[in-house]
Design an enzyme around this catalytic site. Structure first.
Site, PDB file in Angstrom:
ATOM      1  N   ASP A   1       0.802  -1.222   0.000  1.00 46.34           N
ATOM      2  CA  ASP A   1       0.000   0.000   0.000  1.00 46.34           C
ATOM      3  C   ASP A   1       0.831   1.265   0.000  1.00 46.34           C
ATOM      4  O   ASP A   1       0.323   2.355  -0.245  1.00 46.34           O
ATOM      5  CB  ASP A   1      -0.861   0.038   1.271  1.00 46.34           C
ATOM      6  CG  ASP A   1      -2.204  -0.623   1.069  1.00 46.34           C
ATOM      7  OD1 ASP A   1      -2.691  -0.627  -0.066  1.00 46.34           O
ATOM      8  OD2 ASP A   1      -2.753  -1.130   2.057  1.00 46.34           O
TER       9      ASP A   1
HETATM   10  C1  BGC Z   1       0.355   1.300   6.286  1.00 43.91           C
HETATM   11  C2  BGC Z   1       0.000   0.096   5.462  1.00 43.91           C
HETATM   12  C3  BGC Z   1      -1.486   0.042   5.278  1.00 43.91           C
HETATM   13  C4  BGC Z   1      -1.992   1.360   4.727  1.00 43.91           C
HETATM   14  C5  BGC Z   1      -3.476   1.393   4.466  1.00 43.91           C
HETATM   15  C6  BGC Z   1      -0.256   2.556   5.737  1.00 43.91           C
HETATM   16  O1  BGC Z   1       0.006   3.622   6.577  1.00 43.91           O
HETATM   17  O2  BGC Z   1       1.766   1.428   6.354  1.00 43.91           O
HETATM   18  O3  BGC Z   1       0.509  -1.076   6.060  1.00 43.91           O
HETATM   19  O4  BGC Z   1      -1.803  -1.010   4.433  1.00 43.91           O
HETATM   20  O5  BGC Z   1      -1.643   2.402   5.596  1.00 43.91           O
HETATM   21  O6  BGC Z   1      -4.221   1.536   5.586  1.00 43.91           O
HETATM   22  C1  NOJ Z   2      -1.590  -3.650   5.487  1.00 50.31           C
HETATM   23  C2  NOJ Z   2      -2.802  -3.706   4.620  1.00 50.31           C
HETATM   24  O1  NOJ Z   2      -3.906  -4.130   5.396  1.00 50.31           O
HETATM   25  C3  NOJ Z   2      -2.608  -4.639   3.441  1.00 50.31           C
HETATM   26  O2  NOJ Z   2      -3.709  -4.558   2.591  1.00 50.31           O
HETATM   27  C4  NOJ Z   2      -1.335  -4.312   2.702  1.00 50.31           C
HETATM   28  O3  NOJ Z   2      -1.172  -5.271   1.688  1.00 50.31           O
HETATM   29  C5  NOJ Z   2      -0.157  -4.325   3.647  1.00 50.31           C
HETATM   30  N1  NOJ Z   2      -0.397  -3.412   4.716  1.00 50.31           N
HETATM   31  C6  NOJ Z   2       1.157  -3.952   2.955  1.00 50.31           C
HETATM   32  O4  NOJ Z   2       1.191  -2.593   2.654  1.00 50.31           O
END
Ligand code: BGC
Ligand code: NOJ
Length: 813
Positions: free
Chosen positions: A487
């Site tokens: 993400d």
């Molecule tokens: C986090 C991710 C997460 C994303 C969406 C980011 O701040 O680092 O792990 O998937 O937010 O909520």
């Molecule tokens: C947490 C999110 O819930 C997931 O959708 C994503 O793939 C990982 N972070 C990696 O960014």
């Protein structure tokens, strides 16, 4: 440092001192009513949706930490001494303390000044309530005159509003107290048909429902005025902060023991029968009173607790293992499976790191979580797939999240995460392979929940594939969109505004940046679709899917291979990411894992080289980091990934979710030692003896362990709700132990450490119990099978139709 230990027999984790590095929590509830509970009784409860139906209040990031919970106070009425039998909130130096986190329940026991108290908290299966089952024992030589107080704070339902909208909130709080039952009914006068209740099995001498009277001005939970005085004030909340506290007086002879039950519950009335008498503002209690009466009966509570045990026996009984490694056994047999179910229930919404207000059910998250729970609760998995598919858009794209209460796509986050739709294929395939229930593909489900747009699930899957094909970039690799699985790799956001959402800010130009990860994922999904089309007799589609997979493989071969590993992506200017030519972020874990699982480079040695590079560049003793070198500066062309300090989260932290992908690739190469070694590096049980470094619960996976660039290398964060749970389970059970559901049966192909001389697995698969006994007779990877005594060809065991037991003997030669 030692904070506790496993009790494998009872499937409990036993915490032996209250001051754990962080609150170590457990979850209560299995279907609709849920709660979080820490080892010192902190936490909160909600019905279905942690944001919109929050029953009790919890203060995230509070000081002191873990404030708000299911509290009890005991007071020696002879001298006014008082303490909390769960340590918090008074933090009295108890003579004995123990917390046992079990499957769906937590028991906290302690002893102080000769008074023992043990409270078991649980949510009965199928009920929208929780029971606090307290036993107080007087071990003194003299009689004890005690006061007992319960204490909780009601949240005003919408947890976000509850924490922000005080100009309104301080005026709307309402309660009723009848026969010792405290009813919390804020907003019941208007559009809410639900209320909460808090009842006690014993006669109460008083109560409080207004926080300020219970605590007293300028006081905290540690020394409430009412407890200090030993006298409830019978306060009734009008506005401010509705509270629930019962006051009981207990006289216990030496050796005497007393059991007291408290029940906190949620109840909804029919809209036209909300009030009694009609036209009044008084809650109609006709429906709820029988429930309360039943729940306050100790025999009924005992039965329900036994049922909870049976419920988990049933669920976990689908897969049990006995290997030479204790960490593998207890995680696979109990804790990893348990975490899979909790994660399935809550997605990423409510933990001590997820506040319950921000995130709904994630599209890609739930689809991947399903891989870890489908064998335990296949009917619920089916329903989840239908719910998820209904949030897919007719373009084949998908809402990134949906809200659990409404099941509608979340507009605030929107779509455009270009990996999302493909995970639906992966999840549906896992369901088909597990259950053999092909009728799922014919279920009619709408797009974007719009009535009239219903199409079979199979069509939804076609659109998923079509979406990728309609969104290819200059190298014929899939466009990345807002982000793929990572993400934080936001190649189209170019954000310069502080506070702007990295994933939701306007995408500048979405036609260049490409993802090699999605390329690998597409190959996997398209090949699965070819297999589905084959079985469904759609011959022309088979070829189409195969050709599409082949073309994508070629694109990955040509533009996704960097020489020694797979590249990660191309940025918005067409420059490679995850290449030896980059200054930072030269190699990423995700594309090695996903392309490898798709079998790309398996035959020609490239996958082995990529795994070698992972080992040399990314592996640490605390797990495998996302990439190296870490990004040292914020770079708008990369987005959130470069916003984290080096070593944390997606910026070169050990993002545990992707580690099992590497374990799987290692088994595909036949490397059982390496796969299991990586498995143990993030296995919580194996990390138990470094709890002072790991800091999170040693019985569940955490999303992240700080990477080697971090000052706190090895420290975990974001425990409980993480895709790590499902993927670790898949890696160890399906690839290392090698018990893998396929359309035509159960594949049995272990790739285990060379030091293991054997192991056994009991696996219930499509109603048949497979008892797999594995013996090592040689050092190699050659696997031969006997089924009920007879040798079989290959490693695929068909599901018998004439019996419900199969004995599989496996020799690794
Ligand atoms: C986090 C991710 C997460 C994303 C969406 C980011 O701040 O680092 O792990 O998937 O937010 O909520
Ligand atoms: C947490 C999110 O819930 C997931 O959708 C994503 O793939 C990982 N972070 C990696 O960014």
């Amino acid at each position: 440092m030692d904070f506790g230990h496993y009790d494998d027999e009872r499937r409990e984790y036993v915490i032996t001192r209250p001051d754990t590095p962080l609150p170590w929590i457990n979850y209560l509830g299995s279907e609709a009513y849920f709660g979080i509970i820490s080892n010192t009784a902190g936490g909160y409860s909600f019905y279905q949706d942690a944001r919109l139906r929050r029953l009790t209040r919890y203060r995230y990031n509070g000081v002191p930490s873990d404030a708000g919970g299911r509290y009890l106070y005991l007071r020696d009425d002879a001298d006014g001494t008082f303490w909390s039998p769960t340590w918090q909130p008074t933090k009295t130096d108890l003579d004995a303390y123990e917390c046992r986190h079990g499957l769906g329940y937590t028991t906290i026991s302690s002893s102080f000044a000769g008074i023992e108290a043990s409270t078991r908290y649980f949510v009965p299966v199928g009920e929208n309530l929780e029971v606090w089952d307290l036993t107080v024992t007087n071990t003194r030589e003299d009689a004890a005159e005690l006061s007992l107080f319960s204490a909780l704070e009601f949240a005003l339902w919408d947890a976000n509003d509850d924490a922000t909208n005080f100009q309104r909130n301080f005026n709307i709080g309402e309660v009723e107290v009848v026969d010792g039952v405290i009813y919390h009914k804020t907003e019941y006068r208007e559009r809410r048909d639900h209320f909460a209740y808090f009842a006690c099995s014993e006669e109460v001498t008083g109560f409080d429902t207004q926080r300020r009277f219970f605590l007293g001005p300028y006081r905290g939970w540690d020394a409430p005025a009412v407890v200090e005085e030993g006298e409830a004030t019978n306060s009734i909340a009008h506005g401010w902060a509705p509270f629930g506290s019962h006051h009981l007086r207990l006289v216990l002879e030496p050796g005497e023991r007393k059991r007291v039950l408290f029940v906190l519950g949620y109840y909804e009335n029919p809209r036209d029968r909300k009030f009694d008498p009609p036209g009044s503002e008084v809650i109609n209690k006709e429906g709820v009173l029988p429930i309360i009466a039943r729940q306050l009966d100790p025999a009924h509570v005992d039965r329900q607790f036994a049922e909870l045990g049976a419920y988990w026996d049933r669920i976990l009984g689908t897969l049990q293992v006995d290997t030479p490694d204790v960490h593998t056994n207890r995680m696979v047999g109990t804790w990893n499976a348990y975490q899979n179910i909790v994660t399935f229930n809550l997605s990423r919404s409510a933990s001590l790191f997820e506040s319950g207000v921000g995130r709904g059910i994630g599209f890609r998250d739930s689809n991947q979580d399903l891989l870890g729970f489908v064998h335990m609760v296949p009917e619920r998995a089916r329903q989840r797939l239908l719910d998820i598919a209904a949030t897919q858009l007719d373009s084949g794209g998908a809402y990134h999240q949906y809200q659990p209460l409404t099941k509608r796509g979340n507009d605030a986050v929107g779509s455009g995460f270009n990996d999302d739709p493909l995970w639906l294929v992966i999840a549906v395939v896992a369901y088909l392979k597990e259950t053999g229930d092909w009728s799922l593909l014919d279920e009619l489900v709408p797009f974007d929940n719009q009535p009239g747009t219903e199409a079979p699930i199979e069509e939804h899957l076609r659109r998923s594939i079509g979406y990728t094909l309609a969104n290819l970039g200059p190298h014929r690799l899939p466009l990345i969109g807002r982000a793929d699985w990572n993400d934080c790799l936001n190649l189209n956001t170019f954000s310069e505004e502080p506070g702007e959402g990295f994933q939701t800010a306007t995408i500048r130009d979405d036609t260049v940046a490409e993802s090699v990860l999605i390329g690998g994922l597409f190959v996997m999904a398209a090949e699965e679709m070819a297999a589905i089309a084959q079985r469904r007799g759609h011959g022309d589609e088979v070829e189409e899917y195969r050709r599409a997979a082949h073309r994508m493989r070629a694109a990955v071969d040509e533009h996704g291979w960097d020489g020694n590993w797979f590249r990660r992506a191309y940025d918005a200017f067409g420059e490679p990411i995850g290449s030896a030519s980059c200054a930072e972020g030269q190699i990423f874990i995700e594309s090695q894992g996903v392309c490898g699982m798709a079998g790309i480079g398996l035959e020609d040695g490239r996958l082995a080289r990529a795994m070698q590079a992972v080992n040399e560049r990314l592996a640490t003793r605390h797990g495998i980091v996302v990439h190296q070198p870490a990004f040292t500066h914020y770079d708008p062309r990369l987005g959130e990934i470069s916003s984290y300090p080096p070593g944390y989260k997606e910026n070169a932290g050990v993002f545990c979710h992707a580690n099992p992908w590497i374990m799987i690739c290692e088994t595909m190469l036949g490397h059982g030692d390496q796969a299991h070694d990586y498995y143990l590096r993030i296995n919580p049980s194996a990390r138990e003896d470094i709890s002072e470094i790991h800091r999170c619960e040693p019985y569940v996976y955490a999303q992240m362990i700080a990477g080697k660039d971090a000052a706190t290398h090895g420290e975990a964060k974001n425990s409980w709700l993480t895709g790590t749970a499902a993927w670790s389970f898949v890696a160890v059970t399906q690839w290392i132990l090698g018990i893998r559901p396929e359309h035509d049966g159960l594949r049995v192909h272990p790739v285990v450490p060379s030091s293991w001389d054997g192991f056994t697995v009991t696996r219930v698969f499509r109603g048949v119990t497979f008892t797999v006994t594995v013996r090592r007779t040689g050092p190699g990877g050659e696997v031969t099978l006997r089924c009920d005594g007879a040798a079989i060809e290959g490693d695929l065991v068909a599901v018998p139709t004439d019996r419900d037991q199969v004995a599989v003997e496996v020799e690794i030669g």
